[in-house]
Design a protein around this motif. Structure first.
Motif, PDB file in Angstrom:
ATOM      1  N   GLN A 254       0.819  -1.209   0.000  1.00 23.80           N
ATOM      2  CA  GLN A 254       0.000   0.000   0.000  1.00 23.80           C
ATOM      3  C   GLN A 254       0.856   1.265   0.000  1.00 23.80           C
ATOM      4  O   GLN A 254       0.542   2.238  -0.692  1.00 23.80           O
ATOM      5  CB  GLN A 254      -0.934  -0.008   1.217  1.00 23.80           C
ATOM      6  CG  GLN A 254      -2.026  -1.062   1.150  1.00 23.80           C
ATOM      7  CD  GLN A 254      -2.924  -0.872  -0.068  1.00 23.80           C
ATOM      8  OE1 GLN A 254      -3.486   0.192  -0.287  1.00 23.80           O
ATOM      9  NE2 GLN A 254      -3.035  -1.921  -0.883  1.00 23.80           N
ATOM     10  N   VAL A 255       1.936   1.255   0.769  1.00 25.02           N
ATOM     11  CA  VAL A 255       2.826   2.423   0.795  1.00 25.02           C
ATOM     12  C   VAL A 255       3.466   2.636  -0.573  1.00 25.02           C
ATOM     13  O   VAL A 255       3.535   3.769  -1.074  1.00 25.02           O
ATOM     14  CB  VAL A 255       3.896   2.248   1.888  1.00 25.02           C
ATOM     15  CG1 VAL A 255       5.015   3.280   1.719  1.00 25.02           C
ATOM     16  CG2 VAL A 255       3.278   2.386   3.272  1.00 25.02           C
ATOM     17  N   LEU A 256       3.932   1.560  -1.191  1.00 31.84           N
ATOM     18  CA  LEU A 256       4.557   1.680  -2.513  1.00 31.84           C
ATOM     19  C   LEU A 256       3.568   2.156  -3.568  1.00 31.84           C
ATOM     20  O   LEU A 256       3.962   2.759  -4.572  1.00 31.84           O
ATOM     21  CB  LEU A 256       5.156   0.336  -2.928  1.00 31.84           C
ATOM     22  CG  LEU A 256       6.425  -0.094  -2.177  1.00 31.84           C
ATOM     23  CD1 LEU A 256       6.785  -1.536  -2.516  1.00 31.84           C
ATOM     24  CD2 LEU A 256       7.595   0.823  -2.495  1.00 31.84           C
ATOM     25  N   ASN A 257       2.284   1.890  -3.338  1.00 33.95           N
ATOM     26  CA  ASN A 257       1.264   2.301  -4.299  1.00 33.95           C
ATOM     27  C   ASN A 257       0.626   3.642  -3.946  1.00 33.95           C
ATOM     28  O   ASN A 257      -0.440   3.975  -4.451  1.00 33.95           O
ATOM     29  CB  ASN A 257       0.175   1.228  -4.394  1.00 33.95           C
ATOM     30  CG  ASN A 257       0.663  -0.002  -5.136  1.00 33.95           C
ATOM     31  OD1 ASN A 257       1.537   0.080  -5.994  1.00 33.95           O
ATOM     32  ND2 ASN A 257       0.111  -1.159  -4.806  1.00 33.95           N
ATOM     33  N   GLY A 258       1.275   4.407  -3.065  1.00 31.96           N
ATOM     34  CA  GLY A 258       0.808   5.754  -2.779  1.00 31.96           C
ATOM     35  C   GLY A 258       0.066   5.912  -1.477  1.00 31.96           C
ATOM     36  O   GLY A 258      -0.476   6.996  -1.200  1.00 31.96           O
ATOM     37  N   GLY A 259       0.022   4.883  -0.634  1.00 24.12           N
ATOM     38  CA  GLY A 259      -0.644   4.987   0.651  1.00 24.12           C
ATOM     39  C   GLY A 259       0.188   5.748   1.663  1.00 24.12           C
ATOM     40  O   GLY A 259       1.372   6.023   1.446  1.00 24.12           O
ATOM     41  N   PRO A 297       6.319   6.095   2.956  1.00 20.47           N
ATOM     42  CA  PRO A 297       6.732   6.290   1.550  1.00 20.47           C
ATOM     43  C   PRO A 297       7.954   7.199   1.446  1.00 20.47           C
ATOM     44  O   PRO A 297       8.161   8.078   2.287  1.00 20.47           O
ATOM     45  CB  PRO A 297       5.496   6.946   0.927  1.00 20.47           C
ATOM     46  CG  PRO A 297       4.798   7.613   2.066  1.00 20.47           C
ATOM     47  CD  PRO A 297       5.061   6.772   3.279  1.00 20.47           C
ATOM     48  N   LEU A 298       8.739   6.975   0.433  1.00 20.60           N
ATOM     49  CA  LEU A 298       9.830   7.877   0.076  1.00 20.60           C
ATOM     50  C   LEU A 298       9.291   8.821  -0.988  1.00 20.60           C
ATOM     51  O   LEU A 298       8.878   8.388  -2.058  1.00 20.60           O
ATOM     52  CB  LEU A 298      11.036   7.106  -0.460  1.00 20.60           C
ATOM     53  CG  LEU A 298      11.661   6.082   0.489  1.00 20.60           C
ATOM     54  CD1 LEU A 298      12.842   5.387  -0.187  1.00 20.60           C
ATOM     55  CD2 LEU A 298      12.104   6.729   1.787  1.00 20.60           C
ATOM     56  N   GLY A 299       9.294  10.106  -0.686  1.00 23.30           N
ATOM     57  CA  GLY A 299       8.715  11.074  -1.596  1.00 23.30           C
ATOM     58  C   GLY A 299       7.321  11.460  -1.142  1.00 23.30           C
ATOM     59  O   GLY A 299       6.976  11.377   0.044  1.00 23.30           O
ATOM     60  N   THR A 300       6.496  11.878  -2.080  1.00 23.15           N
ATOM     61  CA  THR A 300       5.118  12.279  -1.789  1.00 23.15           C
ATOM     62  C   THR A 300       4.170  11.272  -2.406  1.00 23.15           C
ATOM     63  O   THR A 300       4.565  10.399  -3.190  1.00 23.15           O
ATOM     64  CB  THR A 300       4.835  13.677  -2.354  1.00 23.15           C
ATOM     65  OG1 THR A 300       4.956  13.633  -3.797  1.00 23.15           O
ATOM     66  CG2 THR A 300       5.837  14.691  -1.815  1.00 23.15           C
ATOM     67  N   ARG A 301       2.890  11.388  -2.048  1.00 25.90           N
ATOM     68  CA  ARG A 301       1.914  10.447  -2.602  1.00 25.90           C
ATOM     69  C   ARG A 301       1.810  10.570  -4.118  1.00 25.90           C
ATOM     70  O   ARG A 301       1.490   9.605  -4.805  1.00 25.90           O
ATOM     71  CB  ARG A 301       0.535  10.693  -1.962  1.00 25.90           C
ATOM     72  CG  ARG A 301       0.480  10.290  -0.486  1.00 25.90           C
ATOM     73  CD  ARG A 301      -0.941  10.291   0.025  1.00 25.90           C
ATOM     74  NE  ARG A 301      -1.004   9.868   1.413  1.00 25.90           N
ATOM     75  CZ  ARG A 301      -2.139   9.662   2.077  1.00 25.90           C
ATOM     76  NH1 ARG A 301      -3.299   9.858   1.474  1.00 25.90           N
ATOM     77  NH2 ARG A 301      -2.109   9.289   3.345  1.00 25.90           N
TER      78      ARG A 301
END
Length: 586
Positions: A254-259, A297-301
């Motif tokens: 989920q985090v890798l997919n923008g969560g 996440p690394l970066g922003t959503r």
């Protein structure tokens, strides 16, 4: 005398005793026991400061009030009927009495247990009221002291908690500041992640893992850091991971997919994995002995570069919401660094390709050997304006050029290409000295190019294929050529030095030309200042170092010599261009 209030509202003075009027001020007002003076009707005509404190009311508010109605209560806190009140009965009968188990209603609404005693006031046998002494009972004082002590203990605990929270916040902010500073010092992804891991473990976590997205669904675990002595486990979990997918609900996917960030405890980690990536990550957490995990996440959503996972193994010290906020901030900063590094890498690759394509292929002038190298600056997109050229003139003479255009960007590279073309045109059929060609290039530079300043060496190698050979050259503010002869001597050709391109020569000024015989088997090196300028070292030291390296490599093939010289300049922060010539031996 004591000032009082008559029923009609007018103030009067009542004689308390035959003592002087200063008695009240000097004795009663300083008395630690509460004292109230009542008139014959039971109204308050005077109180001392101790009574104000005990009753929780100001004297001005109490004057004229009925003491019984105002604050006298039974042990249950209810009003005492006036006909049953021992205090009022003693007032009516003009006698002394006392009570030990009553309550007093304070101005703040609190009931306190009291004991009281009364003394009648008379004047010539006529009752003038009474004096009431009120004392808070010892049991309540003890209870109040205990409550005060409890409140003080609670305040100390709260103060310690606030101090601990402030120290924790300060430590976290310091960590974020250090990470920001360290990440800002490099645009290399591997180096940035190595520095990040050294700051996070063990200061904030026992284990740290960084996963980067590669392509649309591929994930690569690029860094795993843990306690000292667990190197094998760190190596085992690096590498490509299964596809992230989109339908899975595990925290990492989920985090890798923008969560958003996820905080897990041991119970959360016991849930069965719902994807191959989740299964691998779950096995990693199990191998580390994770008790509490944060994944952010690394970066922003909108632009997720990857995920950062931190692990704590001690169940007594799990992560909290404050840790999630800090790690989320770190993740945003790391993501920006990685994104910038990737952009830099693409820009640098394009710039280097442009620079190398602008550098010409070398001619094959008979038995004379030529070799050249270009090495971009180790940091930034500084392709620079360093360049070399070698071409044959109309009469068959070999021309050699090494130059450096001011600036370290694509503009400098474009300016280098402009000078390269103009110089070839000017030198192609010119039979005069090299200084005249360089002067003509200087005259044309501002009119035809955007180059503000540049340095270069233009050299001509004259002579038949079998020799003898003569070198004729002019230097426009550039480091001198280095000549290595077969007898083991290496010398800088200092003659022919003139002002750099873009400088004002003055009326009638011109750059000099120089000539030097080239022995068979000798090697000539033309180079840019990246070969001799190293931060913290002066120019003479750099020239001496280059000369020693060349002498040590004198018997190496020309290509090997160029390769070795480039690798021996690790401290240079500039790009490097190197052009080498070796004459044949008869």
């Amino acid at each position: 005398m004591v000032e009082g209030v008559r029923p009609d509202g007018e103030r009067e003075e009542r004689r308390l005793s035959a003592a002087e009027p200063g008695l009240w001020r000097h004795v009663v007002e300083q008395l630690g026991t509460a004292v109230a003076v009542l008139d014959p009707a039971g109204r308050i005509v005077a109180v001392n400061p101790a009574a104000e404190r005990l009753l929780g009311r100001a004297a001005a508010v109490m004057y004229g009030q009925d003491l019984h109605d105002l604050c006298h209560r039974d042990p249950g806190g209810a009003r005492i009927p006036r006909e049953h009140c021992p205090l009022l009965r003693a007032l009516a009968e003009g006698r002394s009495t006392r009570g030990d188990d009553d309550r007093c209603l304070r101005g703040d609404g609190r009931l306190i247990p009291i004991s009281w005693s009364t003394t009648p006031l008379t004047d010539d046998g006529v009752s003038q009221g009474m004096v009431v002494l009120i004392v808070e009972t010892a049991a309540d004082r003890h209870a109040r002291a205990e409550r005060a002590e409890q409140a003080e203990r609670a305040e100390r605990v709260e103060r310690a908690a606030r101090t601990s929270a402030l120290e924790s916040l300060t430590e976290r902010l310091t960590l974020v500041a250090e990470i920001t500073d360290v990440l800002g010092q490099t645009l290399e992804v591997d180096e940035a992640l190595a520095r990040l891991s050294r700051l996070l473990v063990p200061r904030l976590a026992d284990w740290a893992a960084v996963d980067l997205r590669v392509g649309s669904h591929q994930v690569h675990r690029v860094a795993v850091t843990g306690p000292e002595g667990r190197d094998a486990l760190q190596e085992d979990w690096r590498g490509h991971l299964p596809s992230a997918g989109e339908a899975a609900h595990s925290p990492l996917v989920q985090v890798l997919n923008g969560g958003g960030p996820v905080l897990q405890d041991r119970a959360d980690m016991d849930a069965p994995p719902d994807s191959p990536l989740a299964a691998v990550h779950s096995a990693f957490l199990g191998a580390t002995g994770a008790a509490s995990v944060i994944t952010v996440p690394l970066g922003t959503r909108r632009q997720v570069t990857g995920a950062l996972t931190l692990v704590r193994t001690d169940p007594a010290h799990p992560f909290g919401t404050g840790d999630v906020d800090v790690v989320s901030d770190i993740g945003r900063r790391v993501g920006l660094v990685i994104d910038n590094a990737r952009r830099f890498g693409r820009q640098r690759a394009v710039a280097e390709a442009m620079q190398r394509n602008l550098l010409p292929p070398l001619p094959r002038p008979g038995r004379i050997q030529l070799a050249a190298r270009y090495q971009p600056a180790p940091a930034g997109s500084q392709v620079g304006g360093d360049w070399y050229d070698a071409f044959m003139l109309k009469d068959g003479t070999l021309a050699l050029v090494i130059g450096d255009v001011e600036g370290h960007d694509l503009t400098a590279a474009a300016g280098m290409a402009q000078l390269h073309g103009i110089l070839r045109s000017l030198a192609w059929d010119h039979a005069g000295p090299t200084g005249a060609v360089v002067d003509r290039l200087d005259d044309a530079m501002h009119a035809i190019t955007t180059v503000p300043m540049a340095t270069l060496v233009l050299a001509l190698v004259e002579g038949p294929d079998t020799g003898p050979w003569t070198l004729r050259w002019t230097s426009a503010g550039h480091p001198p050529p280095l000549l290595l002869t077969p007898d083991g001597n290496a010398q800088y050709l200092e003659a022919g030095q003139g002002l750099l391109l873009g400088a004002d020569l003055g009326a009638g000024g011109h750059r000099p030309s120089a000539a030097h015989a080239l022995p068979p088997g000798s090697t000539l090196l033309l180079y840019t200042d990246g070969m001799i300028e190293v931060p913290g070292s002066d120019l003479d030291t750099g020239l001496g170092r280059l000369r020693r390296h060349v002498l040590a490599l004198a018997h190496e093939p020309l290509d090997t010599l160029c390769d070795r010289l480039s690798s021996l300049m690790p401290g240079s922060t500039d790009d490097i261009a190197l052009l080498a010539l070796r004459l044949p031996v008869p």
